[in-house]
Design an enzyme around this catalytic site. Structure first.
Site, PDB file in Angstrom:
ATOM      1  N   HIS A  10       0.843  -1.189   0.000  1.00  0.00           N
ATOM      2  CA  HIS A  10       0.000   0.000   0.000  1.00  0.00           C
ATOM      3  C   HIS A  10       0.885   1.248   0.000  1.00  0.00           C
ATOM      4  CE1 HIS A  10       0.526  -0.758   4.444  1.00  0.00           C
ATOM      5  NE2 HIS A  10       0.915   0.504   4.355  1.00  0.00           N
TER       6      HIS A  10
HETATM    7  P1  TYD Z   1      -1.682  -2.633   7.581  1.00  0.00           P
HETATM    8  O1  TYD Z   1      -1.129  -1.276   7.765  1.00  0.00           O
HETATM    9  O2  TYD Z   1      -2.417  -2.910   6.310  1.00  0.00           O
HETATM   10  O3  TYD Z   1      -0.542  -3.746   7.733  1.00  0.00           O
HETATM   11  P2  TYD Z   1       0.821  -4.011   6.979  1.00  0.00           P
HETATM   12  O4  TYD Z   1       1.196  -2.808   6.186  1.00  0.00           O
HETATM   13  O5  TYD Z   1       1.767  -4.296   8.077  1.00  0.00           O
HETATM   14  O6  TYD Z   1       0.656  -5.208   6.142  1.00  0.00           O
HETATM   15  O7  TYD Z   1      -2.594  -2.993   8.829  1.00  0.00           O
HETATM   16  C1  TYD Z   1      -3.060  -4.302   9.053  1.00  0.00           C
HETATM   17  C2  TYD Z   1      -4.337  -4.217   9.851  1.00  0.00           C
HETATM   18  O8  TYD Z   1      -4.090  -3.643  11.132  1.00  0.00           O
HETATM   19  C3  TYD Z   1      -5.397  -3.357   9.167  1.00  0.00           C
HETATM   20  O9  TYD Z   1      -6.614  -4.058   9.186  1.00  0.00           O
HETATM   21  C4  TYD Z   1      -5.523  -2.146  10.027  1.00  0.00           C
HETATM   22  C5  TYD Z   1      -4.919  -2.526  11.363  1.00  0.00           C
HETATM   23  N1  TYD Z   1      -4.122  -1.422  11.940  1.00  0.00           N
HETATM   24  C6  TYD Z   1      -4.648  -0.659  12.956  1.00  0.00           C
HETATM   25  O10 TYD Z   1      -5.798  -0.873  13.401  1.00  0.00           O
HETATM   26  N2  TYD Z   1      -3.902   0.356  13.482  1.00  0.00           N
HETATM   27  C7  TYD Z   1      -2.651   0.616  13.032  1.00  0.00           C
HETATM   28  O11 TYD Z   1      -1.980   1.544  13.546  1.00  0.00           O
HETATM   29  C8  TYD Z   1      -2.116  -0.173  11.962  1.00  0.00           C
HETATM   30  C9  TYD Z   1      -0.735   0.089  11.411  1.00  0.00           C
HETATM   31  C10 TYD Z   1      -2.893  -1.184  11.444  1.00  0.00           C
END
Ligand code: TYD
Length: 137
Positions: free
Chosen positions: A55
């Site tokens: 992302h």
């Molecule tokens: P995401 O940022 O997509 O993970 P990564 O980049 O590590 O693969 O986040 C994964 C899940 O966690 C998503 O459903 C949202 C949640 N999340 C939160 O609730 N708060 C946060 O601060 C973060 C970073 C993620």
């Protein structure tokens, strides 16, 4: 975010205070990072072969640190891709807004610590690569 490139992302070496009993590195608002830290989160217990990220962010700035172990970050600004390996707890990667990133090749037991400029906001994410490419045109 539109005009940021992978070359606007940079490695930051934190001071390492070495002691016989172990080392310590410190990050303080206004000193080491060019943004106020409003959130800290960390990825851990990542199963072998799993990738994270995939992302971009519209406004968020981040400092990503391999607090333990190692992993690679693929940075992509829509034109150029750049791979950065993080494997030292005193080296951070500053990621500016508008950069697609993927985190891959996590070592066993790796901990990815992220210091972020804003609280969590799903509206700040771009999770669709085609949308990202369009926004960067
Ligand atoms: P995401 O940022 O997509 O993970 P990564 O980049 O590590 O693969 O986040 C994964 C899940 O966690 C998503 O459903 C949202 C949640 N999340 C939160 O609730 N708060 C946060 O601060 C973060 C970073 C993620």
């Amino acid at each position: 975010m539109k005009f940021n490139t992978v070359f606007d992302c940079s490695l930051l070496e934190l001071d390492k205070h070495q002691h016989e009993t172990g080392n310590i590195s410190i990050v303080e608002n206004g000193n080491e990072v060019p943004f106020d830290i409003n959130r800290v989160y960390y990825l851990y217990d990542i199963p072998g072969g799993e990738d994270r990220g995939a992302h971009a962010h519209k406004d968020l700035r981040q400092l990503v640190i391999a607090a333990s172990g190692s992993f690679d970050i693929i940075l992509d600004d829509g034109k150029v891709k750049r791979s950065v390996t993080l494997n030292r707890p005193y080296i951070g990667l500053l990621i500016v807004p508008g950069i697609w990133r993927e985190l891959i090749n996590f070592s066993s037991g790796a901990i990815c610590m992220v210091l972020a400029s804003h609280k969590y906001d799903e509206a700040d994410y771009i999770r669709d690569y085609d949308e990202f490419k369009n926004l960067k045109k």
